[in-house]
Design an enzyme around this catalytic site. Structure first.
Site, short mmCIF file in Angstrom:
data_model
loop_
_atom_site.label_atom_id
_atom_site.label_comp_id
_atom_site.label_asym_id
_atom_site.label_seq_id
_atom_site.Cartn_x
_atom_site.Cartn_y
_atom_site.Cartn_z
N CYS A 1 0.85 -1.20 0.00
CA CYS A 1 0.00 0.00 0.00
C CYS A 1 0.88 1.24 0.00
CB CYS A 1 -0.94 -0.09 1.20
SG CYS A 1 -1.41 1.43 1.98
N CYS B 1 0.70 3.87 2.78
CA CYS B 1 1.23 3.32 4.03
C CYS B 1 2.71 3.66 4.13
CB CYS B 1 1.05 1.80 4.09
SG CYS B 1 -0.66 1.27 4.02
#
Lengths: 447, 74, 161
Positions: free
Chosen positions: C56, C59
């Site tokens: 991600c 992230c």
């Protein structure tokens, strides 16, 4: 001296950063933003990413095109993305002029109306050699709106010697069902201006040979330029089926209006024995309504084929498009790619595409002389009946910690077929549907 | 032809209205979908070049495009 | 949700053995137990609970900031606790080598904790007050919202238990 030392440094990493830095500075300057980027400011470097690519397209005995592209995109802190793209291409070579081959030498007037050129016996008549350059700019802004909504808008400008194209587009995407479903709606509008060499030919008038006086009003010309506009709207649904499978369905409707002829294309008018009597400029309707449905599936086979499930993600990409229009052209396109990782840093991607189209209702390879002229006629093989195949292979590798270098080599072949026309007399011994064979080579570097 | 088209259009509609709720993955299960090679247009540059070539040589164009899937992040 | 956040003390005692133990032992306890232990260790503190995965993008962007707030507010009774949701732990470990974390990481490869907290996006975060209650929730990570995130943390830190 330290500076000289630095400049003399041949560390690839530094060079890479410098190229990226220079491009970042250029991109920032282009946006008119204050530009204080220094090498230490890695965040600014990370924000921009660049794509560079060169494509070479070469047909056997026909057109050769070289296309270079530079793309830059930046993701902003709020998730908005700006992408800019510059394309430059050079086109050289020859293209069929629409007339049929004859057992004798044929003489054609140049598109400019000045001078003539000859096609040897038993050869498909082509334009005299041409060379064209095209520059293109695309800018696109994509912005997340409220949760689950994304809007995007863009502009397109392209200019070549005899053609100008201006376009705008906009789209809205809505994600729902835990972002497993996406509904999109998009629209675009293009306004093109055609400024052909020698002006706009009057459809279905007989090409004059042997003229050469520029000052005399040419009765076969309508004017200097003409315009064409296209508007389209598209609806799409994307659905995640499971962890490995995603599918897309699109419907699109396009309406094109204005000058839709190819000003350089003609038709031979032949007698009962198939001998060319004269040549007329083509005539197409001034509107076209196209619709298409498109579906695509991407399936990650993961470890199904290869043992290491962590690193090897083989991906099958297959799509199908059905297009139909009010010119009675129907087409089927199947496009498939298979992404196969090799080790952890490279991949191979075979590509296979099949395209099949039926002829436009007004397509005809030539006109018969005693018959009266139809309202619409074109001998342009691109709107005739054909089946085309593309077979390609791409090799990509990740270098310098994330940059991607790839090579693509493809073979494109277009098999033109007779959509049920009789070939009187001498024409039965001429090749009216010569296939097109081309090589496509591409190098891409993304960083 | 028109009836055929309407039926064809119904397929995605049915999928989107009825099927969707049961289809799909949890937000933390998008590891494979997040990969670049799983994007619907995984090589936009190739796609742009291809569109240009086929637009110049054939009578059909467009109909593709739009995103979806992916990481599902943010 | 409360029973998970407000951990009884005996659990802390029971599992304190495991916390200092090696990886082998760590994998033998469930992700829920690991979270309960870690929360118990930080009882009475403001906790920024972050759910992330190696695949991600946002992230990855959030890690430098989480390291920064961990260092900045630690002395005031604050901690970041992160929950990794990679199905394959090796990918998470590779991520952590590239992007080191100065805060605890709990592995939840089956997404049990994510399901429990009804995570809506990646990354997701929850800000837990000194009283063990969830006060704020965020789906996604946006750099331009950092001032807001920090304001919330400071607000909770200012609250007297």
């Amino acid at each position: 001296m330290q500076l000289a030392k630095k400049l003399g440094s041949k560390k690839p990493n530094r060079e890479k950063v410098n190229v990226k830095l220079a491009l970042t500075v250029a991109a920032t300057a282009l946006l008119g933003a204050p530009c204080f980027v220094n090498a230490a400011e890695t965040s600014a470097l990370n924000a921009w990413s660049f794509d560079t690519a060169v494509l070479y397209y070469a047909e056997v005995d026909r057109v050769t095109a070289t296309e270079a592209m530079l793309g830059a995109s930046k993701t902003f802190d709020d998730g908005s993305v700006l992408s800019l793209k510059f394309t430059l291409d050079v086109l050289t070579g020859t293209s069929p002029n629409g007339a049929v081959a004859q057992p004798t030498t044929q003489t054609f007037t140049r598109p400019s109306g000045n001078g003539e050129y000859q096609t040897p016996a038993n050869k498909t008549p082509i334009y005299d050699g041409f060379r064209d350059r095209r520059v293109q700019f695309n800018g696109q802004w994509t912005q997340p709106l409220a949760a689950n909504y994304t809007v995007s808008g863009g502009v397109h400008i392209s200019k070549e010697y005899d053609y100008l194209s201006l376009g705008v587009n906009g789209s809205l995407a809505y994600e729902f069902n835990n972002k497993n479903s996406t509904f999109s709606i998009g629209s675009s509008y293009f306004k093109d201006t055609y400024n052909p060499v020698g002006g706009i030919p009057k459809p279905l008038t007989v090409m004059i040979t042997g003229s050469g006086d520029e000052d005399v009003d040419d009765p076969t010309r309508l004017g200097k330029d003409d315009t064409k506009s296209s508007a389209d709207i598209m609806f799409g649904v994307t659905q995640v089926i499971n962890r490995r499978l995603i599918m897309a369905f699109n419907y699109s409707y396009a309406k094109v209006g204005g000058y839709l002829n190819d000003p350089y294309k003609r038709l031979s008018r032949v007698n009962a024995n198939g001998e060319a009597v004269d040549y007329v400029y083509e005539s197409r309707p001034d509107s076209r309504e196209k619709q298409s449905v498109f579906t695509q599936a991407k399936y990650n086979l993961g470890g199904a084929l290869l043992k290491n499930t962590m690193l090897n993600n083989t991906v099958l990409d297959i799509s199908y498009r059905y297009m139909w229009d009010d010119w009675q052209i129907n087409s089927h396109t199947i496009d498939s790619r298979f992404y196969i990782p090799i080790g952890i840093n490279s991949y191979l991607e075979p590509h296979f595409r099949v395209y099949q189209q039926s002829a436009a209702k007004f397509y005809q390879p030539f006109l018969n002389e005693p018959d009266s002229l139809p309202t619409y006629a074109s001998a342009d093989l691109r709107i005739g009946e054909m089946t085309a195949y593309t077979l390609g292979l791409k090799y990509g590798t990740f270098v310098n910690g994330g940059d991607e270098l790839s090579f693509r080599l493809e073979y494109y072949t277009q098999r033109l077929t007779n959509a049920g026309f009789n070939e009187p007399g001498i024409l039965s011994r001429q090749a009216l549907y010569e296939s097109v064979n081309a090589i496509i080579a591409q190098v891409t570097y993304s960083f | 032809m028109k009836i055929k088209l309407k039926r064809l259009l119904l397929v995605p509609l049915i999928v989107s209205v009825t099927g969707c709720a049961n289809l799909g993955v949890e937000p933390w299960e998008r590891d494979l979908l997040a990969k670049k090679e799983m994007a619907l247009t995984s090589s936009p540059i190739d796609a742009t070049f291809d569109d240009h070539i086929y637009f110049s040589k054939e009578a059909s164009s467009g109909g593709k495009g739009f995103g979806g899937g992916g990481c599902g992040c943010n | 949700m409360h029973y998970l956040v407000r951990t009884p003390l005996f659990l802390v005692l029971l599992f304190s053995l495991f916390i200092s133990s090696d990886m082998q032992a760590e994998t033998t306890i469930t992700s829920r137990q690991a979270l309960e232990q870690t929360l118990a260790q930080h009882k009475g503190k403001v906790v920024y609970l972050d759910f992330w995965a190696s695949w991600c993008g946002p992230c990855r962007k959030s890690f430098p900031w989480m390291n920064k707030i961990q260092a900045e507010y630690k002395s005031q009774g604050f901690s970041v606790i992160s929950i990794n949701l990679d199905a394959n732990r090796a990918l998470a470990e590779k991520f952590l080598v590239e992007t080191p974390a100065v805060f605890p990481v709990i592995y939840d490869p089956k997404g049990k904790l994510a399901k429990h907290f009804k995570i809506k996006g990646m990354p997701s975060s929850m800000l837990i007050g000194r009283d063990g209650e969830i006060k704020f929730r965020h789906a996604g990570f946006f750099i331009n919202r950092i001032p807001q995130y920090q304001q919330e943390i400071e607000l909770l830190l200012a609250e007297i238990k």
